[in-house]
Write an enzyme that holds these catalytic residues in place. Structure first.
Site, PDB file in Angstrom:
ATOM      1  N   ARG A 230      40.155  48.159  40.430  1.00  0.00           N
ATOM      2  CA  ARG A 230      39.871  47.084  41.385  1.00  0.00           C
ATOM      3  C   ARG A 230      39.699  47.637  42.802  1.00  0.00           C
ATOM      4  O   ARG A 230      38.993  47.059  43.623  1.00  0.00           O
ATOM      5  CB  ARG A 230      40.970  46.008  41.302  1.00  0.00           C
ATOM      6  CG  ARG A 230      42.344  46.492  41.643  1.00  0.00           C
ATOM      7  CD  ARG A 230      43.443  45.572  41.130  1.00  0.00           C
ATOM      8  NE  ARG A 230      43.716  45.752  39.704  1.00  0.00           N
ATOM      9  CZ  ARG A 230      44.611  45.071  39.015  1.00  0.00           C
ATOM     10  NH1 ARG A 230      45.322  44.154  39.608  1.00  0.00           N
ATOM     11  NH2 ARG A 230      44.789  45.309  37.732  1.00  0.00           N
TER      12      ARG A 230
ATOM     13  N   LYS B  36      50.356  57.399  33.565  1.00  0.00           N
ATOM     14  CA  LYS B  36      50.367  56.694  32.269  1.00  0.00           C
ATOM     15  C   LYS B  36      51.166  57.487  31.246  1.00  0.00           C
ATOM     16  O   LYS B  36      51.257  58.713  31.350  1.00  0.00           O
ATOM     17  CB  LYS B  36      48.925  56.576  31.742  1.00  0.00           C
ATOM     18  CG  LYS B  36      48.068  55.542  32.423  1.00  0.00           C
ATOM     19  CD  LYS B  36      46.687  55.516  31.799  1.00  0.00           C
ATOM     20  CE  LYS B  36      45.781  54.499  32.470  1.00  0.00           C
ATOM     21  NZ  LYS B  36      46.212  53.109  32.334  1.00  0.00           N
TER      22      LYS B  36
HETATM   23  N1  BES Z   1      41.863  51.783  32.910  1.00  0.00           N
HETATM   24  C1  BES Z   1      42.968  50.912  32.848  1.00  0.00           C
HETATM   25  C2  BES Z   1      42.737  49.727  31.924  1.00  0.00           C
HETATM   26  C3  BES Z   1      42.618  50.035  30.459  1.00  0.00           C
HETATM   27  C4  BES Z   1      43.728  49.943  29.646  1.00  0.00           C
HETATM   28  C5  BES Z   1      41.396  50.356  29.894  1.00  0.00           C
HETATM   29  C6  BES Z   1      43.610  50.187  28.297  1.00  0.00           C
HETATM   30  C7  BES Z   1      41.305  50.611  28.540  1.00  0.00           C
HETATM   31  C8  BES Z   1      42.401  50.512  27.745  1.00  0.00           C
HETATM   32  C9  BES Z   1      43.292  50.360  34.229  1.00  0.00           C
HETATM   33  O1  BES Z   1      42.970  51.161  35.293  1.00  0.00           O
HETATM   34  C10 BES Z   1      44.781  50.161  34.257  1.00  0.00           C
HETATM   35  O2  BES Z   1      45.466  51.104  34.111  1.00  0.00           O
HETATM   36  N2  BES Z   1      45.218  48.924  34.401  1.00  0.00           N
HETATM   37  C11 BES Z   1      46.599  48.601  34.391  1.00  0.00           C
HETATM   38  C12 BES Z   1      46.848  47.565  35.429  1.00  0.00           C
HETATM   39  C13 BES Z   1      48.285  47.348  35.740  1.00  0.00           C
HETATM   40  C14 BES Z   1      48.867  48.542  36.476  1.00  0.00           C
HETATM   41  C15 BES Z   1      48.426  46.115  36.595  1.00  0.00           C
HETATM   42  C16 BES Z   1      46.962  48.075  33.001  1.00  0.00           C
HETATM   43  O3  BES Z   1      46.137  47.400  32.379  1.00  0.00           O
HETATM   44  O4  BES Z   1      48.047  48.398  32.536  1.00  0.00           O
HETATM   45 ZN    ZN Z   2      44.486  52.605  35.742  1.00  0.00          ZN
END
Ligand code: BES
Ligand code: ZN
Ligand code: ZN
Length: 478
Positions: A332, A258
């Site tokens: 997931r 990230k």
């Molecule tokens: N933990 C994140 C989701 C999240 C984002 C929680 C912002 C709280 C605040 C999750 O694991 C994630 O990173 N999801 C990705 C999915 C994508 C790669 C399809 C996302 O939401 O960007």
């Molecule tokens: Zn994630």
């Protein structure tokens, strides 16, 4: 912070210049015989008519240090939660806070205010070495004065407050302290309340074939765990209600790292699991008359030489193979195996999973509502209605067959993110749906974003959204 319950007459014992008093007042509302002055005139002079959301502080009034008149609309329960945060900030340093119920005031409404006030007064102060920095209220006990003590049972709200504070403490712990292993030790504390706790370690999960969970967890030096919490308050042998939580103690994104900005909030990525642990705490404290099982998957998502890489294929506990396209879509993967674990070992009569799953849900619903996705309309209706009543609101999003094609992989049964753009939260929910039986009423609750935002119950981030909602859902089955 705790609450203590007293008869209205006993308020005379605390009428001193050190004591602060909160009184709820409806618009053009109750005349109070308590204040031996013409209250209406005084309030009129101050330009305050009990309007919802507003409050008025009168210093040195009626023998108290300060009296706070809080405007409400008693016909509308949500107005018990509508007061401004300024009320908390003004009372921050006060040691003596009391809340008084008017003779004519509805008890349900009054207790909703008390609950909201105490919940908003929470602060996580463990790591401040200077008291000045402390957040939240500093009063250790808030005294509650009610018109009829025997008719006012605060035990249900005390149970909720207790469980929510446990969950917030867990969420606010940084990931260098709350590793999956340390988390397991915290969960074991539920045993004292009569909850049966079973822990699976990585070797046990490996034997079972929980490879999508391990694909995420094995990237970190801190090993993954699955924690199973059972509360048997219902009829012996009756199938349980199940709650499954995402417990990513820190989500770096893994190899698909990230960006740095805001990454610190990813310590809240175990928020769904904290909701489940907090809920089990509430249910055991109030001795819920239901059989309930809570399952939380506890991992860290970090890059390393052992971490999964885009294109890797793993076989889930259910047997379906998954091509991992993006290692940041890890929630997931761990939930897939946790959901199948609960299906296989408990055959629950309902499953709700709770997860900070997709950033996309924040784009859709902001800080106001969690997204829900379900294969059962009755369950959707029930959860929606409870949300409207309790203040933890949700909104239903679709889960149709038309989204199945988004998850088709060229190399395996499923891919973990969609091929094209869009519908991020729905695709995540569709992925989870592959790991519950069609016949099981199931609901997925996406609380991403809410974990780090404030609402009417929580003004410091680390918000385990859903405990009140799900406690009421369990009650509806009792
Ligand atoms: N933990 C994140 C989701 C999240 C984002 C929680 C912002 C709280 C605040 C999750 O694991 C994630 O990173 N999801 C990705 C999915 C994508 C790669 C399809 C996302 O939401 O960007
Ligand atoms: Zn994630
Ligand atoms: Zn995540």
């Amino acid at each position: 912070m705790k609450i203590s319950l007293h008869e209205l007459q006993e308020i005379e014992n605390i009428r001193t210049k050190e004591q602060n008093l909160i009184v709820l007042l409806s618009k053009n509302g109750q005349k109070s015989s308590f204040f031996d002055v013409d209250l209406q005139t005084i309030l009129q002079e101050q330009g305050f008519g009990g309007e919802e959301g507003r409050f008025l502080e009168i210093k040195n009034f009626a023998g108290f240090k300060s009296v706070y008149f809080v405007g409400i609309d008693e016909k509308n329960l949500s107005s018990a939660r509508a007061f401004k945060n300024e009320l908390i900030f003004r009372l921050k340093k006060e040691k003596n806070i009391a809340i008084m119920q008017h003779a004519g005031q509805d008890t349900n409404f009054f207790t909703e205010f008390v609950k909201t006030f105490v919940l908003r007064g929470y602060g996580f102060n463990k790591y401040f070495t200077e008291k000045e920095s402390n957040k939240g209220l500093s009063a250790e006990t808030v005294k509650i004065f009610v018109k009829n003590k025997s008719e006012c049972d605060l035990s249900a709200i005390e149970a909720q407050i207790g469980g929510i504070f446990v969950a917030r403490d867990l969420m606010n712990e940084p990931s260098n302290v709350l590793t999956p292993e340390a988390y397991v030790e915290e969960i074991k504390k539920l045993e004292k309340l009569g909850v049966k706790v079973t822990i699976l370690n990585r070797e046990q999960m490996h034997k079972l074939g929980m490879n999508t969970l391990l694909a995420v967890g094995d990237g970190s030096n801190n090993p993954p765990y699955l924690a199973i919490m059972e509360w048997e308050g219902g009829t012996k042998g009756e199938k349980p209600l199940a709650f499954v939580g995402k417990g990513v103690c820190f989500d770096t994104g893994g190899i698909c790292l990230k960006p740095a900005q805001g990454m610190e909030d990813m310590k809240f990525d175990m928020g769904g699991s904290a909701v489940v642990v907090g809920l089990m705490n509430v249910l055991a404290t109030r001795k819920a008359a239901s059989n309930v099982v809570g399952v939380v998957a506890l991992v860290e998502n970090t890059p390393s030489g052992k971490a999964i890489k885009p294109g890797d294929i793993v076989k889930s506990y259910r047997g379906k193979t998954v091509e991992i396209i993006n290692t940041d879509a890890e929630g997931r993967l761990i939930l897939a195996d946790a959901l199948w674990y609960v299906e296989k070992h408990f055959e629950p009569k309902m499953i709700v999973d709770i997860a900070t799953l997709t950033g996309a849900i924040t784009i859709s619903l902001g800080a106001e509502r969690a997204g829900i996705f379900s294969n059962n309309q009755d369950l959707i209706d029930k959860i929606f209605k409870i949300g409207e009543e309790t203040g933890e609101k949700v909104w239903n999003l679709p889960l149709g067959e038309e989204y199945n094609k988004y998850l088709k992989s060229d190399f395996a049964d499923l891919r973990n993110i969609a091929k094209g753009k869009g519908a991020g939260s729905i695709v995540a929910a569709k992925f989870l749906q592959q790991f519950v039986k069609e016949s099981t009423p199931w609901c997925h609750m996406d609380i991403a974003g809410l974990d780090a935002m404030d609402n009417c119950f929580c003004i410091q981030s680390g918000n385990p959204f859903g405990i009140i909602l799900l406690d009421n859902l369990v009650s509806s089955f009792e």
